[in-house]
Design a protein around this motif. Structure first.
Motif, PDB file in Angstrom:
ATOM      1  N   LYS A  91     -16.865   9.260  62.297  1.00 53.15           N
ATOM      2  CA  LYS A  91     -16.098   9.955  63.325  1.00 53.15           C
ATOM      3  C   LYS A  91     -15.585  11.267  62.724  1.00 53.15           C
ATOM      4  CE  LYS A  91     -16.149   6.362  66.192  1.00 53.15           C
ATOM      5  NZ  LYS A  91     -14.939   5.543  66.373  1.00 53.15           N
ATOM      6  N   THR A  92     -15.098  12.127  63.587  1.00 54.10           N
ATOM      7  CA  THR A  92     -14.483  13.370  63.121  1.00 54.10           C
ATOM      8  C   THR A  92     -12.972  13.217  63.143  1.00 54.10           C
ATOM      9  OG1 THR A  92     -16.316  14.740  63.885  1.00 54.10           O
ATOM     10  CG2 THR A  92     -14.199  15.836  63.567  1.00 54.10           C
ATOM     11  N   VAL A  93     -12.353  13.411  61.999  1.00 50.47           N
ATOM     12  CA  VAL A  93     -10.906  13.244  61.861  1.00 50.47           C
ATOM     13  C   VAL A  93     -10.288  14.621  61.626  1.00 50.47           C
ATOM     14  CG1 VAL A  93      -9.039  12.141  60.585  1.00 50.47           C
ATOM     15  CG2 VAL A  93     -11.233  10.956  60.873  1.00 50.47           C
ATOM     16  N   ALA A  94      -9.393  15.008  62.522  1.00 52.56           N
ATOM     17  CA  ALA A  94      -8.678  16.266  62.367  1.00 52.56           C
ATOM     18  C   ALA A  94      -7.535  16.085  61.377  1.00 52.56           C
ATOM     19  CB  ALA A  94      -8.151  16.750  63.711  1.00 52.56           C
ATOM     20  N   LEU A  95      -7.415  17.015  60.468  1.00 53.07           N
ATOM     21  CA  LEU A  95      -6.334  16.995  59.480  1.00 53.07           C
ATOM     22  C   LEU A  95      -5.486  18.244  59.668  1.00 53.07           C
ATOM     23  CD1 LEU A  95      -8.295  15.950  56.250  1.00 53.07           C
ATOM     24  CD2 LEU A  95      -6.940  14.482  57.754  1.00 53.07           C
ATOM     25  N   ILE A  96      -4.218  18.045  59.970  1.00 53.20           N
ATOM     26  CA  ILE A  96      -3.276  19.162  60.027  1.00 53.20           C
ATOM     27  C   ILE A  96      -2.407  19.045  58.789  1.00 53.20           C
ATOM     28  CG2 ILE A  96      -1.430  20.270  61.340  1.00 53.20           C
ATOM     29  CD1 ILE A  96      -2.606  19.027  63.854  1.00 53.20           C
ATOM     30  N   LEU A  97      -2.599  19.950  57.863  1.00 55.95           N
ATOM     31  CA  LEU A  97      -2.025  19.797  56.529  1.00 55.95           C
ATOM     32  C   LEU A  97      -0.759  20.619  56.357  1.00 55.95           C
ATOM     33  CD1 LEU A  97      -5.253  19.900  54.336  1.00 55.95           C
ATOM     34  CD2 LEU A  97      -4.196  17.950  55.515  1.00 55.95           C
ATOM     35  N   ILE A 163      -4.742  13.098  61.568  1.00 57.93           N
ATOM     36  CA  ILE A 163      -3.662  12.877  60.604  1.00 57.93           C
ATOM     37  C   ILE A 163      -2.924  14.200  60.491  1.00 57.93           C
ATOM     38  CG2 ILE A 163      -3.038  12.236  58.247  1.00 57.93           C
ATOM     39  CD1 ILE A 163      -5.681  10.713  58.063  1.00 57.93           C
ATOM     40  N   ALA A 164      -1.661  14.208  60.905  1.00 61.65           N
ATOM     41  CA  ALA A 164      -0.904  15.458  60.978  1.00 61.65           C
ATOM     42  C   ALA A 164       0.399  15.319  60.206  1.00 61.65           C
ATOM     43  CB  ALA A 164      -0.610  15.824  62.435  1.00 61.65           C
ATOM     44  N   THR A 165       0.722  16.326  59.439  1.00 60.48           N
ATOM     45  CA  THR A 165       1.943  16.333  58.639  1.00 60.48           C
ATOM     46  C   THR A 165       2.780  17.541  59.023  1.00 60.48           C
ATOM     47  OG1 THR A 165       0.764  15.300  56.792  1.00 60.48           O
ATOM     48  CG2 THR A 165       2.887  16.338  56.305  1.00 60.48           C
TER      49      THR A 165
END
Length: 352
Positions: A91-97, A163-165
């Protein structure tokens, strides 16, 4: 692309990173693609502080060394052995770092790739050069990763999970915006140290590492002390003197001057050693160059409170007398299994 191939790529990255240290960089013959990347990475580290004034060479080299130590074949195997990674549907996982400390989002990036998914990465403007460079190295080692790693500055689209931080405020936005997607949303957290008054000088000096590393900007940095009633801070301040040079960094010094002035103008009682202010306060989050403290009469009450408020706590630091505490001096040296907010990222990624 197999898990073995993926782990090999990250192991090679670990070998590459092992060449760089504040004391001296040392090029090694058995490292892949040094001709393409070695000198450019040194140049990038030297330029890091021009991109983010908090990213001094000392701090960037420290972060690089931690990942060099972590990315070994043995560490990767020990970390991943408990997971079944052989039947993952990519799957494509978006990461907001985040960008508060160098490479702070690397663990999420690593987790997505080793679990067999594709990473769609939105970088913080405060840390937007280091991870893409390491991504290019990984692709050089394993070209198949080129289709699995995407960095974007545009609006995130066409992803399956996120996953967002961010801060507590941005977390509310994330929770609303990504309400229809599987997600891990990370908020503000802080770390605390529980002192008994019986700490050795070496332990207190090590505590200074937990306080001052990355100038205190990380969620794993200690920002609050719990101390026994009538605690004498003399030994604490003597140990902190080891870190006095921190005041020579302009941004830190500016924060020290500003926050000290605010405390004094507000008639708050503070302790001060000319580079760190110590203030009695019930909050966990202290400003840069300051640390808060609270007195306690019964350590069990402290432990009960920390358990009740665990969603605000990243790490609890203490000596061996404190159950399940992290030893002094290593909060910024987490292992691969030390997940942020105690949320198992790999388990999450296996369920999306």
């Amino acid at each position: 692309m197999t898990l073995t191939e993926t782990k090999k790529a990250f192991t090679e990255l670990g070998k590459f990173l092992s060449q760089f240290a504040l004391e001296a960089n040392a090029q090694k013959e058995n490292v892949l693609y040094n001709d393409l990347f070695y000198n450019d990475f040194i140049a990038l580290i030297e330029l890091s502080q021009s991109h983010n004034r908090w990213f001094t060479q000392e701090q960037v080299y420290f972060a690089v060394q931690q990942w060099a130590n972590a990315l070994t074949e043995e560490n990767l195997d020990n970390w991943l052995t408990k997971y079944d990674l052989n039947s993952v549907t990519p799957k494509t996982v978006a990461l907001i770092l985040a960008g508060n400390i160098p490479l702070v989002g690397f663990h999420d990036f690593l987790s997505v790739i080793v679990s067999g998914h594709n990473a769609l990465v939105k970088l913080s403007s405060n840390d937007k050069y280091l991870l893409p460079f390491l991504g290019k190295y990984l692709v050089a080692v394993e070209p198949a990763l080129a289709n699995r790693i995407t960095f974007t500055e545009e609006k995130l689209e066409n992803f399956d999970a996120v996953i967002a931080t961010g801060s507590n405020n941005t977390a509310r936005y994330f929770e609303y915006y990504f309400k229809d997607k599987p997600s891990i949303i990370r908020k503000n957290r802080n770390s605390v140290a529980v002192l008994t008054g019986n700490e050795t000088k070496d332990e207190l000096v090590a505590l200074g590492e937990d306080i001052f590393r990355y100038f205190g900007l990380g969620c794993r940095n200690v920002s609050k002390l719990f101390v026994p009633a009538a605690y004498d801070f003399t030994a604490f301040f003597e140990a902190m003197y080891e870190y006095r040079d921190v005041i020579h960094y302009e941004k830190y010094a500016n924060n020290y001057d500003y926050n000290k002035a605010v405390f004094l103008m507000s008639n708050f009682k503070i302790l001060d050693n000319e580079f760190l202010t110590v203030k009695e306060d019930t909050s966990y989050a202290s400003p840069i160059s300051s640390i808060f403290y609270e007195y306690y009469n019964d350590i069990n009450n402290v432990l009960q409170r920390l358990e009740a408020e665990h969603e605000q706590i990243q790490c609890v630091v203490g000596n061996s007398a404190l159950p399940n505490a992290i030893p002094f001096g290593i909060t910024q040296q987490p292992g691969l299994s030390d997940y942020a907010d105690n949320v198992d990222t790999i388990s999450f990624l296996l369920k999306i």
